[in-house]
Design a protein around this motif. Structure first.
Motif, PDB file in Angstrom:
ATOM      1  N   ASP A   5       0.535  -1.216   0.129  1.00 35.05           N
ATOM      2  CA  ASP A   5      -0.389   0.200   0.309  1.00 35.05           C
ATOM      3  C   ASP A   5       0.840   1.411  -0.094  1.00 35.05           C
ATOM      4  O   ASP A   5       0.166   2.327  -0.426  1.00 35.05           O
ATOM      5  N   ILE A   6       2.440   1.373   0.318  1.00 38.47           N
ATOM      6  CA  ILE A   6       2.772   2.519   0.032  1.00 38.47           C
ATOM      7  C   ILE A   6       2.868   2.505  -1.154  1.00 38.47           C
ATOM      8  O   ILE A   6       4.342   1.796  -1.979  1.00 38.47           O
ATOM      9  N   LYS A   7       3.665   3.175  -2.736  1.00 31.93           N
ATOM     10  CA  LYS A   7       3.563   3.306  -3.504  1.00 31.93           C
ATOM     11  C   LYS A   7       4.277   4.391  -3.908  1.00 31.93           C
ATOM     12  O   LYS A   7       5.321   5.638  -3.138  1.00 31.93           O
ATOM     13  N   VAL A  12       8.039  -4.682  -3.475  1.00 33.41           N
ATOM     14  CA  VAL A  12       7.162  -5.385  -3.904  1.00 33.41           C
ATOM     15  C   VAL A  12       5.873  -5.453  -5.512  1.00 33.41           C
ATOM     16  O   VAL A  12       6.385  -6.506  -5.450  1.00 33.41           O
ATOM     17  N   THR A  13       6.069  -4.319  -5.882  1.00 32.46           N
ATOM     18  CA  THR A  13       5.623  -4.143  -7.508  1.00 32.46           C
ATOM     19  C   THR A  13       6.478  -4.457  -8.647  1.00 32.46           C
ATOM     20  O   THR A  13       6.425  -4.524  -9.916  1.00 32.46           O
ATOM     21  N   LYS A  14       8.082  -4.142  -7.728  1.00 28.71           N
ATOM     22  CA  LYS A  14       9.119  -3.390  -8.663  1.00 28.71           C
ATOM     23  C   LYS A  14       9.297  -1.878 -10.149  1.00 28.71           C
ATOM     24  O   LYS A  14      10.036  -2.247 -10.097  1.00 28.71           O
ATOM     25  N   ALA A  15       8.566  -1.273  -9.261  1.00 26.33           N
ATOM     26  CA  ALA A  15       7.684  -0.056 -10.117  1.00 26.33           C
ATOM     27  C   ALA A  15       8.963   0.380  -9.660  1.00 26.33           C
ATOM     28  O   ALA A  15      10.123   0.944  -8.235  1.00 26.33           O
ATOM     29  N   GLN A  16       9.867   1.854 -10.462  1.00 26.29           N
ATOM     30  CA  GLN A  16      10.851   2.478  -9.945  1.00 26.29           C
ATOM     31  C   GLN A  16      10.957   3.888 -10.372  1.00 26.29           C
ATOM     32  O   GLN A  16      10.235   3.758 -11.381  1.00 26.29           O
ATOM     33  N   THR A  17      11.428   4.569 -10.523  1.00 26.49           N
ATOM     34  CA  THR A  17      11.772   5.952 -10.866  1.00 26.49           C
ATOM     35  C   THR A  17      13.132   6.570 -11.867  1.00 26.49           C
ATOM     36  O   THR A  17      13.972   5.418 -11.495  1.00 26.49           O
ATOM     37  N   ILE A  61       5.097   9.899   1.127  1.00 23.63           N
ATOM     38  CA  ILE A  61       5.349  10.314   1.200  1.00 23.63           C
ATOM     39  C   ILE A  61       6.062   9.958   3.079  1.00 23.63           C
ATOM     40  O   ILE A  61       4.798   8.809   3.429  1.00 23.63           O
ATOM     41  N   VAL A  62       7.009   9.124   3.605  1.00 26.73           N
ATOM     42  CA  VAL A  62       7.030   8.512   4.893  1.00 26.73           C
ATOM     43  C   VAL A  62       8.182   8.977   5.612  1.00 26.73           C
ATOM     44  O   VAL A  62       9.026   9.437   5.081  1.00 26.73           O
TER      45      VAL A  62
END
Length: 232
Positions: A97-99, A207-212, A103-104
């Protein structure tokens, strides 16, 4: 002037933002601060001082990892009298749930580093954020309608782990994300009785392997900077 920072006395403010990337320090100074000047170029680790809403603020790159960050934090505190330090960095999400771009705020920082093993023999020291800075950051985010996550983060010594699934054990114990400096910052701040906080932007997800991209990590994390500057 210290060993790694070439600033003269009085050139660094008592409140400092700490990005790992020196080019992010440059971007922060040019984008958010007024009347800026560069006080450090030693080893390419750029440092700037300017004003934000009339208050003097400095921005100092720290490099990657606890050993590098501690060099700059130690010198800022002991040689330049810095009292408030806020890390503004990127992190990898451990939770579904942290995309990207979330902000953390690190309430506490677990670590795979051995930084405190020699200080606390057969014991675990738990580095935590300064409550006043944490409260101010959370309060500003709420008033500005900026969603945040807050909790335990992991400060890791290795960026590339042998086991790509190792993060799951930390995730199962509620750790929100991984970065590389907060535990060191919180420890050195506690040692010298100054205030510290880490505000992080999610740049990728285990988790999703998405990256900037590298450019996005350098120049598009403005929400994190807004919170940090208004906290100071």
């Amino acid at each position: 002037m210290s060993t790694h920072i070439a600033a003269k006395a009085g050139e660094i403010a008592e409140a400092v933002l700490l990005p790992g990337d020196p080019m992010r320090a440059k971007w922060i100074a040019e984008t958010f601060l007024e009347d800026t000047y560069c006080y450090n170029e030693v080893r390419g680790m750029l440092g700037f001082t300017g004003t934000y809403k009339g208050k003097r603020v400095s921005v100092q790159g720290t490099g990657m990892g606890i050993p590098s960050a501690l060099i700059y934090c130690h010198e800022l505190i002991n040689d330049y009298g810095v009292k408030k330090l806020i890390r503004v960095g990127s992190a990898g999400s451990y939770q579904p749930d942290i995309k990207l771009y979330d902000i953390v705020i690190a309430m506490a920082a677990s670590s795979t580093s051995g930084i405190n093993n020699s200080r606390f023999i057969n014991a675990d020291y738990s580095p935590t954020a300064d409550f006043e800075l944490f409260y101010k950051a959370a309060t500003y985010a709420k008033k500005a309608n900026i969603p945040i996550k807050a909790g335990n983060v992991l400060s890791a010594d290795e960026f590339y782990e042998d086991d790509p699934e190792a993060y799951k054990q930390w995730a199962n114990f509620g750790v929100l994300c991984v970065e590389m400096e907060a535990a060191g910052l919180y420890t050195v701040a506690a040692k010298h009785q100054v205030q510290a906080l880490a505000i992080l932007t999610i740049s990728d997800s285990l988790v999703t392997k998405a990256q900037t991209s590298a450019k996005q990590r350098e120049q598009t994390f403005s929400t994190m900077i807004e919170i940090a500057l208004n906290t100071l």
